[in-house]
Design a protein around this motif. Structure first.
Motif, mmCIF file in Angstrom:
data_model
loop_
_atom_site.group_PDB
_atom_site.id
_atom_site.type_symbol
_atom_site.label_atom_id
_atom_site.label_comp_id
_atom_site.label_asym_id
_atom_site.label_seq_id
_atom_site.Cartn_x
_atom_site.Cartn_y
_atom_site.Cartn_z
ATOM 1 N N GLY A 155 30.909 75.143 -19.384
ATOM 2 C CA GLY A 155 31.308 73.808 -19.801
ATOM 3 C C GLY A 155 32.502 73.300 -19.014
ATOM 4 N N ALA A 156 32.656 71.982 -18.984
ATOM 5 C CA ALA A 156 33.804 71.328 -18.360
ATOM 6 C C ALA A 156 34.147 70.121 -19.220
ATOM 7 C CB ALA A 156 33.470 70.913 -16.934
ATOM 8 N N PHE A 157 35.388 70.024 -19.655
ATOM 9 C CA PHE A 157 35.756 68.923 -20.545
ATOM 10 C C PHE A 157 37.232 68.588 -20.404
ATOM 11 C CE2 PHE A 157 36.316 72.856 -22.842
ATOM 12 C CZ PHE A 157 37.498 72.690 -23.543
ATOM 13 N N ILE A 158 37.598 67.404 -20.868
ATOM 14 C CA ILE A 158 38.985 66.953 -20.857
ATOM 15 C C ILE A 158 39.667 67.484 -22.111
ATOM 16 C CG2 ILE A 158 40.521 64.958 -20.826
ATOM 17 C CD1 ILE A 158 38.160 63.400 -19.546
ATOM 18 N N HIS A 159 40.683 68.292 -21.921
ATOM 19 C CA HIS A 159 41.392 68.894 -23.048
ATOM 20 C C HIS A 159 42.481 67.965 -23.588
ATOM 21 C CE1 HIS A 159 43.610 71.756 -25.469
ATOM 22 N NE2 HIS A 159 44.701 71.520 -24.749
ATOM 23 N N THR A 207 34.757 86.687 -18.788
ATOM 24 C CA THR A 207 36.152 86.669 -18.369
ATOM 25 C C THR A 207 36.245 86.704 -16.844
ATOM 26 O OG1 THR A 207 36.775 87.855 -20.377
ATOM 27 C CG2 THR A 207 38.389 87.789 -18.601
ATOM 28 N N VAL A 208 37.045 85.809 -16.288
ATOM 29 C CA VAL A 208 37.169 85.719 -14.845
ATOM 30 C C VAL A 208 38.614 85.971 -14.435
ATOM 31 C CG1 VAL A 208 35.241 84.131 -14.542
ATOM 32 C CG2 VAL A 208 37.529 83.216 -14.969
ATOM 33 N N THR A 209 38.780 86.362 -13.186
ATOM 34 C CA THR A 209 40.108 86.579 -12.627
ATOM 35 C C THR A 209 40.220 85.824 -11.317
ATOM 36 O OG1 THR A 209 41.749 88.268 -12.007
ATOM 37 C CG2 THR A 209 39.478 88.673 -11.347
ATOM 38 N N LEU A 210 41.415 85.331 -11.006
ATOM 39 C CA LEU A 210 41.646 84.550 -9.802
ATOM 40 C C LEU A 210 42.353 85.397 -8.760
ATOM 41 C CD1 LEU A 210 42.973 81.255 -11.459
ATOM 42 C CD2 LEU A 210 40.611 81.900 -10.966
ATOM 43 N N VAL A 230 46.480 75.377 -13.546
ATOM 44 C CA VAL A 230 47.594 75.457 -14.495
ATOM 45 C C VAL A 230 47.662 76.821 -15.163
ATOM 46 C CG1 VAL A 230 48.590 74.502 -16.614
ATOM 47 C CG2 VAL A 230 47.548 72.969 -14.932
ATOM 48 N N SER A 231 46.553 77.257 -15.769
ATOM 49 C CA SER A 231 46.596 78.506 -16.534
ATOM 50 C C SER A 231 45.181 79.013 -16.802
ATOM 51 C CB SER A 231 47.317 78.281 -17.879
ATOM 52 O OG SER A 231 46.606 77.334 -18.669
ATOM 53 N N GLY A 232 45.112 80.235 -17.406
ATOM 54 C CA GLY A 232 43.832 80.775 -17.845
ATOM 55 C C GLY A 232 43.348 81.987 -17.094
ATOM 56 N N ASN A 233 44.128 82.485 -16.121
ATOM 57 C CA ASN A 233 43.686 83.662 -15.374
ATOM 58 C C ASN A 233 43.428 84.830 -16.320
ATOM 59 O OD1 ASN A 233 43.062 85.218 -13.125
ATOM 60 N ND2 ASN A 233 45.178 85.834 -12.778
ATOM 61 N N HIS A 236 38.349 83.436 -20.443
ATOM 62 C CA HIS A 236 37.097 82.695 -20.285
ATOM 63 C C HIS A 236 37.340 81.231 -19.940
ATOM 64 C CE1 HIS A 236 35.396 86.190 -22.306
ATOM 65 N NE2 HIS A 236 34.186 85.726 -22.093
ATOM 66 N N ASN A 237 38.585 80.796 -19.916
ATOM 67 C CA ASN A 237 38.870 79.367 -19.798
ATOM 68 C C ASN A 237 39.971 79.126 -18.766
ATOM 69 O OD1 ASN A 237 38.582 76.552 -21.012
ATOM 70 N ND2 ASN A 237 40.789 76.905 -21.188
ATOM 71 N N LEU A 238 39.670 78.311 -17.742
ATOM 72 C CA LEU A 238 40.655 77.937 -16.732
ATOM 73 C C LEU A 238 41.030 76.474 -16.915
ATOM 74 C CD1 LEU A 238 39.129 79.594 -13.522
ATOM 75 C CD2 LEU A 238 40.807 80.549 -15.111
ATOM 76 N N GLN A 239 42.326 76.177 -16.807
ATOM 77 C CA GLN A 239 42.786 74.799 -16.987
ATOM 78 C C GLN A 239 43.414 74.278 -15.692
ATOM 79 O OE1 GLN A 239 46.247 73.174 -19.632
ATOM 80 N NE2 GLN A 239 44.390 73.118 -20.879
#
Length: 570
Positions: A155-159, A207-210, A230-233, A236-239
Motif C-alpha cells: 500500500g501507499a497512502f498519505i499519512h 519487514t524490509v531493511t535499507l 524519514v523513518s521506518g527502517n 513493514h512501513n517506510l515513511q
C-alpha cells in the motif's frame, strides 16, 4: 596381546537418538541471507569429504547444506544459507526415494566424496541410511520456516501533512501544524502551497531493511520531485516527506470527460487521463534506493514495482502517476472509502508570486592552499528553481580578491535548477587567507547590496534576467537572502577554507648532507657522488627536469647536474 587390543571392523551408522538430522538453530522464521546449522551424528568417529545435507526448502532446486566441520569426530555439522525462492512453513530433510532412504548426499557439486570410519587407513564405509521413525524426522523435532520470497509493496497512502500559509484547507489555524488523517478529517480534500510538507507511507508485505545512503520516493506533481526518507527502517512501513516547491501542480481538470469521472458517471472511460490527487511516479518505479528483505545478511532485493497498485487502481497511469489518498482503517477492512485527496497549486496569486532568494553559497573544494591556475567551482543555491530569460546577461559573482584584475567567478551551468554553478580560475596576482563572496561595489546600499554582478556594472538585480518558474524576478540582494528564516546568508568559508597564495616559491637554502672527505686533502676524487638539496618555502611541482649549475673552483667551466630525489618542498 589379546588382552590389550580389540579389533572392530563394523561400519559406523547414524545415531538417531535425537533424530536423523538435528537443527542447532532456534525455532522460528528465517529469511534470505540467514544461516542455519544442522548436525548428523554417528556411533563411531568418521572421516567425510564431498558431503552435503539435502533439505526440502520448497524451492524448485531445493537446498543443500554444505559440510562445515566434524570430520574426524562422531558428529558432522552442516551450514545452509536461506536463498531466494525458499518457502516452507516447516523445514524438513529431503530423503532419497530409493531403499537407502537418506538425506545425505555424497559428491554433491564435486567428485571423490566419501564417508568412512576413521582409522589409520580409512576403508570402512559408513552406513548413511536414516532409519528413524517419522516422529524423529527434522520437521518433527524443529519448527523452522524459510522465507526467500521478495517483499512487495502492499500500500501507499498519505499519512499526514503540514500546510504552509499558501495552502487552502478548511481551517487556517492549522497552518504549520501537522495534520494527521483521522475521523475528523476523512473525506475532506486540501490544496497545498509552496513549503507545505506531505508525509507518505509505503507499506510492505514483509519487514524490509535499507542499505546505503540514497533513499527517496518520487512523486508526480506536473514534474518529478524526490520525497526524502524519514523513518521506518527494519519495519513493514517506510515513511517519506515531500516538500511542495514552486512550479508544482496537481489540480483537478475541468474537461467534460474528467468531470464525468469525478462524479462517478457511467460514461467514464479513461480515468487514468485525469488528475485525482498527489501521485507517485508511474514509470520508472517511484522508489529509489537499496531495499531488501530483513535478515542477518540481507541479500534479497525487495520488489519495488508497485504492480499491485497499478493493476488495482484504474486511475493510475503514466500521465499523472499513481494517485495517493489518506488511508482509512475501519478495523475489519482497510480501504479507500471516504478518503481525502491532496492537490498542489503554486501558481501566481496562490503564493506563487513570491520572490525567490539565495539560500546558500558553497563549494565542494576541500580546505587547503591553492595557487595560480587552480579551478574553484562555487555553487549558489536558491529557494526555488530559477532560470534566465531570453537575452539576459549571464551573471558573475564577486570574490574577495581586491588586488585581482578580474575578481569574478563566471557562470557555468544550472539554469532551470535550484543551484547555479560558477567557476573561478586563480590568477597569478591573487592572494587571500580565505576565499569568499564580496559585496558588489556598484550596490553599496544595504537594501540592494549583492555579490551578483550583471552586465559589468549592474545597479538592479533584475538586469540579470534571473526569474523563478512563475516568471517572478529573483531577489539577489543580501537583504532577501537567507537560510530558511535565518539571516544573514552563510559565508563560503562555512563549507571550506580556501587559502589563495600565488607568491612564487622562493629558495630558502642550498646544502649537501655529504660528510667531509676522508682524504687528507679534504677533497673528493673522480667518481665520488655528491647530493645537493635545494629547499623552497612552499610546495612545488615539476613540469620538466631542472638543472643545477655548480662552479668548479679554480676553473671557468660549470657543470649541469640532473635533479634527483625531489620532495614537495626540496
Amino acid at each position: 596381546l589379546a588382552s590389550k587390543f580389540s579389533i572392530d571392523t563394523s561400519f559406523p551408522v547414524i545415531n538417531v537418538t535425537f533424530g536423523d538430522v538435528r537443527c542447532l538453530s532456534v525455532d522460528g522464521s528465517y529469511y534470505a541471507g540467514d544461516e542455519l546449522s544442522f548436525t548428523v551424528s554417528f556411533d563411531k568417529p568418521i572421516v567425510a569429504t564431498g558431503l552435503a545435507l539435502a533439505l526440502d526448502t520448497g524451492n524448485t532446486d531445493n537446498g543443500l547444506a554444505s559440510l562445515d566441520s566434524g570430520s574426524g569426530s562422531n558428529t558432522l555439522t552442516f551450514k545452509y544459507r536461506v536463498t531466494k525462492g525458499d518457502s516452507t512453513d516447516r523445514l524438513n530433510s529431503l530423503y532419497t526415494s530409493n531403499n537407502l532412504h537418506t538425506a545425505l548426499r555424497i559428491s554433491e557439486g564435486g567428485e571423490g566424496g566419501s564417508i568412512t570410519r576413521q582409522s589409520t587407513i580409512p576403508v570402512t564405509h559408513a552406513d548413511i541410511s536414516m532409519h528413524s521413525s517419522v516422529p524423529l524426522q527434522l520437521n518433527a523435532t524443529a519448527v523452522v520456516s524459510l522465507d526467500g520470497v521478495a517483499p512487495t509493496v502492499e500500500g501507499a497512502f498519505i499519512h499526514a501533512f503540514m500546510p504552509s500559509s499558501d495552502s487552502n484547507i478548511y481551517q487556517k489555524s492549522d497552518v504549520d501544524t501537522l495534520i494527521k488523517f483521522d475521523d475528523s478529517f476523512q473525506g475532506t480534500n486540501a490544496t497545498l502551497g509552496v513549503g507545505s510538507e506531505v508525509f507518505i507511507n509505503i507499506t510492505w508485505s514483509k519487514t524490509v531493511t535499507l542499505l546505503g545512503n540514497v533513499q527517496s520516493l518520487y512523486v508526480d506533481v506536473g514534474k518529478i520531485r524526490a520525497a526524502e526518507y524519514v523513518s521506518g527502517n527494519n519495519t513493514h512501513n517506510l515513511q517519506y516527506k515531500y516538500t511542495v516547491m514552486l512550479g508544482d501542480s496537481v489540480i483537478r481538470s475541468t474537461s467534460a470527460s474528467c468531470l464525468t469521472c469525478y462524479t462517478g458517471g457511467a460514461d467514464c472511460t479513461n480515468p487514468h487521463l485525469c488528475p485525482w490527487s498527489l501521485g507517485l511516479r508511474y514509470s520508472p518505479n517511484a522508489l529509489n534506493g537499496d531495499i531488501r528483505l530483513l535478515s542477518t545478511l540481507p541479500v534479497l532485493l525487495a520488489d519495488k514495482s508497485f504492480l499491485s497498485l497499478k493493476h488495482q487502481d484504474d486511475r493510475a497511469g503514466r500521465q499523472y502517476g499513481i494517485p495517493l489518498y489518506s488511508f482509512q482503517n475501519d478495523e475489519l477492512d482497510m480501504n479507500l472509502k471516504n478518503t481525502s485527496a491532496l492537490f498542489i497549486n503554486t501558481a501566481v496569486g496562490t503564493g506563487g508570486d513570491r520572490e525567490s532568494f539565495i539560500s546558500s553559497v558553497s563549494t565542494l573544494k576541500s580546505s587547503g592552499t591553492y595557487g595560480a591556475g587552480e579551478n574553484i567551482y562555487i555553487t549558489v543555491t536558491f529557494s526555488d528553481e530559477v532560470k534566465f530569460v531570453a537575452g539576459s546577461h549571464l551573471p558573475k559573482i564577486r570574490l574577495n580578491l581586491e588586488h585581482s584584475n578580474n575578481p569574478y567567478a563566471e557562470y557555468v551551468s544550472g539554469s532551470g535548477l535550484t543551484s547555479l554553478k560558477f567557476l573561478y580560475r586563480i590568477q597569478p596576482s591573487d592572494n587571500t587567507s580565505a576565499l569568499d563572496w564580496s559585496v558588489n561595489p556598484f550596490k553599496n546600499e544595504t537594501t540592494v547590496s549583492s555579490f551578483f554582478v550583471c552586465n559589468g556594472t549592474a545597479n538592479a538585480t533584475s538586469e540579470c534576467g534571473l526569474v523563478n518558474v512563475n516568471g517572478v524576478a529573483v531577489n539577489l540582494t543580501l537583504a532577501a537572502s537567507r537560510v530558511g528564516n535565518t539571516y544573514p546568508l552563510n559565508s563560503l568559508k562555512d563549507s571550506a577554507i580556501l587559502e589563495i597564495k600565488t607568491t612564487p616559491p622562493q629558495i630558502t637554502r642550498i646544502y649537501s648532507n655529504k660528510n667531509e672527505s676522508s682524504l687528507s686533502s679534504l677533497s673528493y676524487t673522480v667518481g665520488e657522488s655528491i647530493k645537493i638539496m635545494v629547499d623552497f618555502n612552499q610546495p612545488i611541482r615539476l613540469f620538466s627536469q631542472p638543472l643545477l649549475y655548480v662552479a668548479n673552483k679554480g676553473e671557468d667551466s660549470a657543470y649541469a647536474l640532473p635533479c634527483q630525489g625531489l620532495t614537495p618542498k626540496s
